[in-house]
Structures are given as C-alpha cells and as structure tokens.
Design an enzyme around this catalytic site. Structure first.
Site, short mmCIF file in Angstrom:
data_model
loop_
_atom_site.label_atom_id
_atom_site.label_comp_id
_atom_site.label_asym_id
_atom_site.label_seq_id
_atom_site.Cartn_x
_atom_site.Cartn_y
_atom_site.Cartn_z
N GLY A 54 12.39 60.20 50.37
CA GLY A 54 11.39 59.61 51.41
C GLY A 54 11.38 60.25 52.84
O GLY A 54 11.36 61.49 52.70
N GLU A 197 5.41 64.54 38.19
CA GLU A 197 5.37 64.47 39.41
C GLU A 197 4.04 64.87 40.31
O GLU A 197 3.40 65.86 39.48
CB GLU A 197 6.41 65.67 39.81
CG GLU A 197 6.64 66.26 41.38
CD GLU A 197 7.07 65.17 42.19
OE1 GLU A 197 7.96 64.43 42.24
OE2 GLU A 197 5.88 65.16 43.23
N ARG A 202 6.91 70.38 44.48
CA ARG A 202 8.27 70.16 44.12
C ARG A 202 8.66 70.43 42.69
O ARG A 202 10.02 70.80 42.36
CB ARG A 202 8.30 68.39 44.16
CG ARG A 202 7.81 67.75 45.33
CD ARG A 202 8.74 67.18 46.10
NE ARG A 202 8.23 66.34 47.13
CZ ARG A 202 8.98 65.57 47.95
NH1 ARG A 202 10.50 65.72 48.00
NH2 ARG A 202 8.40 64.88 48.93
N ASN A 243 0.22 61.90 38.34
CA ASN A 243 0.96 60.57 38.80
C ASN A 243 1.72 59.92 37.59
O ASN A 243 1.05 59.88 36.35
CB ASN A 243 -0.27 59.77 39.24
CG ASN A 243 0.35 58.57 39.97
OD1 ASN A 243 0.85 57.65 39.54
ND2 ASN A 243 -0.04 58.60 41.32
N ALA A 244 2.79 59.11 37.94
CA ALA A 244 3.48 58.50 36.77
C ALA A 244 2.56 57.56 35.88
O ALA A 244 2.73 57.33 34.94
CB ALA A 244 4.70 57.77 37.42
N ALA A 267 9.69 54.72 45.47
CA ALA A 267 9.17 53.44 45.85
C ALA A 267 9.66 52.59 46.84
O ALA A 267 9.23 51.40 47.19
CB ALA A 267 9.23 52.67 44.45
N CYS A 411 32.26 65.49 41.89
CA CYS A 411 33.04 64.95 40.50
C CYS A 411 33.34 63.42 40.77
O CYS A 411 33.68 63.04 41.92
CB CYS A 411 34.35 65.54 40.46
SG CYS A 411 34.53 67.32 39.62
P1 NAD Z 1 12.00 62.18 47.50
O1 NAD Z 1 11.12 61.36 48.43
O2 NAD Z 1 12.47 63.31 47.83
O3 NAD Z 1 11.12 62.28 46.14
C1 NAD Z 1 10.31 61.32 45.58
C2 NAD Z 1 9.20 62.20 44.56
O4 NAD Z 1 8.29 61.09 44.07
C3 NAD Z 1 8.34 62.92 45.53
O5 NAD Z 1 8.54 64.37 44.98
C4 NAD Z 1 6.95 62.39 45.21
O6 NAD Z 1 5.83 63.41 45.07
C5 NAD Z 1 7.25 61.84 43.79
N1 NAD Z 1 6.18 60.76 43.75
C6 NAD Z 1 5.99 59.72 44.39
N2 NAD Z 1 5.11 58.85 43.81
C7 NAD Z 1 4.52 59.32 42.65
C8 NAD Z 1 3.71 58.95 41.74
N3 NAD Z 1 3.31 57.71 41.64
N4 NAD Z 1 4.05 59.48 40.40
C9 NAD Z 1 4.70 60.72 40.34
N5 NAD Z 1 5.38 61.45 41.51
C10 NAD Z 1 5.38 60.58 42.49
O7 NAD Z 1 13.15 60.97 47.03
P2 NAD Z 1 14.22 61.35 46.02
O8 NAD Z 1 15.35 61.76 46.82
O9 NAD Z 1 14.05 62.13 44.70
O10 NAD Z 1 14.78 59.69 45.59
C11 NAD Z 1 13.80 59.25 44.67
C12 NAD Z 1 14.11 57.51 44.56
O11 NAD Z 1 15.24 57.35 44.09
C13 NAD Z 1 14.28 56.93 46.09
O12 NAD Z 1 13.84 55.70 46.31
C14 NAD Z 1 15.82 56.99 46.21
O13 NAD Z 1 16.43 55.76 47.15
C15 NAD Z 1 16.18 56.50 44.74
N6 NAD Z 1 17.64 57.31 44.53
C16 NAD Z 1 18.25 56.75 43.67
C17 NAD Z 1 19.56 57.15 43.39
C18 NAD Z 1 20.34 56.74 42.13
O14 NAD Z 1 21.41 57.10 41.99
N7 NAD Z 1 19.83 55.94 41.24
C19 NAD Z 1 20.05 58.11 44.35
C20 NAD Z 1 19.44 58.37 45.34
C21 NAD Z 1 18.19 57.99 45.51
#
Ligand code: NAD
Length: 557
Positions: A54, A197, A202, A243-244, A267, A411
């Site tokens: 974000g 996406e 991206r 869109n998802a 989200a 790692c």
């Molecule tokens: P980012 O903001 O770099 O990327 C998010 C992507 O989602 C963007 O490319 C955007 O275009 C896309 N997107 C948004 N709404 C969409 C929709 N409705 N349909 C399709 N694509 C859509 O974020 P990021 O660094 O990739 O992180 C994503 C999420 O995962 C964040 O909420 C983050 O906090 C979480 N996260 C999870 C972990 C984990 O290990 N589970 C680790 C880091 C981040």
C-alpha cells in the site's frame, strides 16, 4: 503531503564496495539499506518514497530523506539517531554497543489509531506509514516474502495434497511488492497459479523479475490455460489483468473450483491499497483523489463481495485462507457476519514454525557483489545439512530468484540457528571471504515481534491475541542487546489499529564487538518468540526453550 520532488536515481544511488561514506559500518549499513529500500529495482513507487504494502514508506518526504542521509553521515560511533515516523528528530549521546538508530513509525494512542486520524496527520506532514520493513530499512524486494509464501504453500501442500501442489489450481490476487511472490512460491511447489491483478504494470514487473510466467488479458482464456496446465501437471503461473472480484465471479459462473484460494491485495488500506470492481481503473484513480470517502465506500463494498465469493468457493471445496491483508475484517466491518469462517494463514500453517523460534531471517551483501551471497549460501548449506526444506529452498532460490538492488538472501531459521549463522557471517567478514560487511535482519512478521490479532497472533491458544506487551519487550530487548537499529511500528500488514510490531537489524562487520552483539541479539530476538509461545501454552515452544537453554520464568515448576 508527498513533495513534488521526484526520486533522483543519481543522488540516491545505493553505495556499494568496501569504502565508507559514514563514520562506521553500522551507519554505512543503515545508509545503504535505506537507499536500497528506495532503489527502483526494489521499491514499488520510488517517486512517492513508497517501498511496498500500500503506502509503506522509507522516509516521510524527500526533505526528511535528505536529513536522514546527512544524519547518518554525521553520526558518531557513540551516538544514536532518532527517527520519528520517517523524519529524523535528533542525535543523542549513547555508547558504542547501543543501536545507532532508533525508529518509531505510525504510533498512535489507541483511541486515535484509525486510518481517518492517520490520514489527517499524514496530510499535515506529521506522520508516515512504515508498514514493516519499509520504514525499518530492511526490505529486500519480493524475495523477502518468497520464502515465507513458499513455506505457507509447502505447508498447505503437505496438509492437503501429499506434499506437492502438482496438478492443483491455486487462485489468488495482488501482484504488488509482497503479493508478487505468490506466483513463484506456487510454482516452486509445482502448482498452477492464477492471479488477478488490476494494474498491468505490476504484472509486467513480475514478468521482468521472473516471478511470473505469463500475462493474460482475457479472463476466460486465462482460466482455460490454467485448467489445461492443471490437467497436465504443468508448472505455470498466470497473471490475469482484472479485478479479483471479477475473476472469482467468473470462476463460480463456470463452476471452476480452485484447489487453494487466498488474496494479497492491499485490503489493509481501503483507500490506497484496494481497487473497487464496480468502476474502471481510470475512474478509480480520479475518484481516489477527488472523493476519498466515496472511493473508500466502494472499496468496502467490493471487499465485502470479495470475501462473500471466497466463502462461496470455500463451501464448494476450495481450501481458503486469509493471507494477512485483513480482508476478513474489512468485510465484517461492512456487515458480513461470517467473514472469519475461513482461517488466517498463521494459525493454519505458520504457528508451528513460530514455536521453534523460526521466522524470516534475511541478510544482504553491503559490497553489492552477488558472489558474497553465493559464499553465504554455501556456508548456510554446509551448516544445516539435515534441514531438507532449507536445502531445497537454497537450491531453488539460487536458480529462480533474481536479485533486486543489493544482493540478499532470506532463510527461515529458528532458535540457535540464527545465532550460529550470524557468527559465521561475521567470520566471513573478518577473514575477508566476503568483500564488505553483511547486514542481517528480519521481517516484523516473526515469532516474537508482533501483536496482530487478525494475522500473526490470530487464535492464540490462551486468547492473548491482542496483547501488545510482546513486541514492545522485543524492541526493548534488542535495544538492550545492541542491535544496530531497532524499530517499533503500528499498523503494518493489517492497517491502523490492528497491529503493533518491532524490527531489528544487526551488522556483521567482522569485529569482536560485533560478534558479541550478534550472539546476544540473534539469541534473544527469536528467544522472545519462543518465550511468548511457551507462555501461551504451546508445547513445541516449551520443548524448544528446554533444548536451547532459554530460562523461562512464566510458571513455578
Ligand atoms: P502492494 O500495495 O504493493 O500491492 C497490492 C496489489 O494489489 C497492487 O498491485 C494492486 O493493484 C492490487 N489490487 C488491489 N486491489 C485489487 C483488486 N480488487 N483486484 C486485483 N488486484 C488488486 O502490497 P503488497 O506489498 O503486495 O502487500 C499486499 C497485502 O499483503 C498487504 O495487505 C500486506 O499487508 C499483506 N502482506 C501479507 C504478508 C504475509 O506474509 N501474509 C506479508 C506482507 C504483506
């Protein structure tokens, strides 16, 4: 409040090699890692100082960035630079074994800890969102998350599909900084990935960095191609530009049930991180600027629909889990009562690792030379010959991971292992087997460093999900132990009000003093996680503590 200035690739180029630009290697490491976070190969949007997740930033604005750089260059070896939400505020006298930098990002008094209040402060230039490793200067590009994502899918493969994702269809969304690791993690587990996406650039970025195999624009064609690959047991990842919500609706219409289903759109941040499905991408960009409230409203509607569709597919047999972006909470905030009917990935797959003090240990070669990482890979491989999944990971990482910015490696190592690795790296520096010091750190998504009830601490055995004493103690203990820089953040991963977490980085510069600090910090840091999980009642954590001689004082025996 982002300044009108743009990222200057010459001025902000990460220094490499063995020459210092600061008064010591710790300050130099911080300077290089800060600039590395912003390197266009590493950061998602360097012109906005946004690294990933974000609006996760490395510095509040360009003026603050320049001041931090100057502060790091001026900083003596017995001083500490203080960073308040991405802006330097002062240098204080400390001593050589304390952190050179202390960072606090996005902290708000709990009653004010909302996005609305944060947005007001950000507009006034008073705050910055640090995410996790963005504001604590230890982001290493998508690789940082690849192994965690790989481990999650490996655990899912183990639990549900006999150890491999071969012949399975794995659907998710989001190919951003972190989400971009999903296609590679799925194909490393031999499965088929189909990923929605919205932003074409991206998808192209993931193709360039070899994290993704195919870009497709037509949803039906993408579904057909994925199904054909699944049928043949072919290993393939497809980014579909849509869109998802639209993808999931189409899957349901066509009665295509994914084997696994999750989501990594941002989200956690409805305004900046999530695209509503009811308006076009172009319209959304305009609306976000002109009417943030209406945009947020539409994003909430879409997230609610998104979770509804995930629940429907789960009912139809898809193994569905939340991937740490807080989308279930967003849907629930919108009134979807059963949003939490699918589990988060931590209780489902990761907690057993946390109980052993395991987490996303990482390091970068400050020399900038990939050969230094090859040397460290070799050392790790020889040090842990019996750890099969680690050996498999190292082999795959060498083959498939394209370095972004400073060469780095991640790692998942546990209690005992991290200390051993850190000391070995310090030896490599001392004996000149690598060309410059190695910087060691980790994500805040770690065993003992985070309180995040919808993610890392979801469904703790004793109900202590929201207890945030642990990350605070973690930051304090790493400061006491002499980490090189320590950070304490709020809102990472899941958004304002939902998490408190701490980071630490430590430099192996080959000196004896560094060896003493490495030993303390790399023992205590995962040790906090083992203690935290033992205190919550997890047997594996108690066993790990006993095995490693951690002095646990939570109960009278
Ligand atoms: P980012 O903001 O770099 O990327 C998010 C992507 O989602 C963007 O490319 C955007 O275009 C896309 N997107 C948004 N709404 C969409 C929709 N409705 N349909 C399709 N694509 C859509 O974020 P990021 O660094 O990739 O992180 C994503 C999420 O995962 C964040 O909420 C983050 O906090 C979480 N996260 C999870 C972990 C984990 O290990 N589970 C680790 C880091 C981040």
């Amino acid at each position: 409040h982002t300044a009108t200035r743009k990222y200057d690739p010459v001025k902000y180029k990460t220094p490499t090699g063995d020459q210092l630009h600061c008064k010591g290697w710790i300050q130099e490491a911080a300077l290089r890692m800060l600039l590395n976070n912003l390197d266009p190969q590493v950061a998602e949007r360097p012109d906005d100082l946004i690294v990933y997740g974000g609006r996760g930033k490395a510095a509040r604005n360009f003026e603050a960035l320049d001041l931090i750089i100057k502060g790091l260059k001026d900083l003596e070896n017995d001083e500490t630079l203080l960073i308040q939400s991405g802006k330097p505020v002062g240098i204080l006298k400390t001593h050589p074994d304390t952190p050179r930098i202390l960072i606090s990002n996005s902290q708000l008094v709990p009653r004010w800890a909302t996005w609305e209040h944060f947005d007001e402060l950000e507009k006034k230039g008073l705050m910055m969102y640090g995410q996790m490793t963005a504001g604590s200067w230890i982001y290493i590009g998508s690789q940082g998350i690849v192994q965690g994502t790989y481990e999650t899918y490996a655990a899912a493969a183990h639990k549900h599909f006999g150890g491999t994702l071969k012949g399975t269809l794995n659907v998710t969304a989001g190919l951003g900084g972190m989400g971009g690791a999903q296609p590679l993690a799925i194909t490393m587990n031999e499965g088929v990935a189909l990923i929605a996406e919205v932003e074409k650039w991206r998808i192209e970025k993931r193709l360039e960095t070899k994290y993704l195999d195919l870009l497709m624009e037509d949803i039906d064609e993408a579904i057909d191609r994925a199904l054909a690959a699944k049928q043949k047991g072919e290993v393939l990842s497809i980014g579909v530009c849509c869109n998802a919500v639209t993808l999931l609706e189409r899957l349901i219409e066509r009665k295509v049930i994914p084997d696994t289903l999750t989501d990594q759109t941002s989200a956690h941040d409805p305004l900046i991180g999530y695209w509503p499905h009811t308006i076009s991408y172009e319209q959304a960009k305009v609306l976000r600027e002109q009417n943030p409230k209406q945009y947020t409203d539409l994003a909430y509607d879409s997230m609610c629909r998104h979770v509804e569709l995930m629940l429907q597919l789960q009912q139809l047999g898809a193994i569905t889990f939340d991937y740490g972006n807080n989308i279930r909470a967003r849907a629930q905030e919108r009134g979807l009562q059963n949003a939490f009917d699918f589990p988060g990935f931590v209780p489902a797959y990761i907690r057993p690792l946390f109980c052993e003090g395991k987490g996303p240990f990482r390091w970068a070669a400050l020399s900038g030379d990939p050969a230094d990482i090859a040397v460290t890979d070799q050392v790790i491989s020889e040090m842990f010959p019996g750890n099969k999944s680690l050996q498999r990971w190292l082999k795959l990482a060498k083959e498939k991971i394209a370095f972004q910015g400073l060469p780095a490696r991640i790692c998942w190592l546990g209690q005992g292992e991290r200390e051993k690795a850190g000391l070995a790296f310090n030896e490599l520096v001392r004996t000149g087997k690598v060309k410059a010091p190695i910087v060691i750190g980790r994500d805040h998504l770690d065993t003992g460093s985070v309180a995040s009830p919808n993610r890392e601490t979801e469904a703790m055995m004793d109900g202590s999900d929201a207890v945030a004493d642990w990350p605070l103690l973690n930051a304090l203990v790493n400061t006491a132990g002499g980490a090189s820089w320590v950070s304490l953040h709020h809102g990472g991963g899941v958004g304002m009000g939902y998490s408190i977490h701490a980071g630490m980085v430590i430099v192996a510069d080959g000196t004896e003093a560094a060896a003493a600090r490495l030993s303390r910090v790399l023992r205590n840091d995962p040790g906090m996680g083992v203690i935290r999980h033992a205190d919550a009642g997890y047997d594996t954590a108690k066993e790990t503590a006993a095995e490693h001689g951690l002095d646990i004082r939570t109960r009278l025996n």
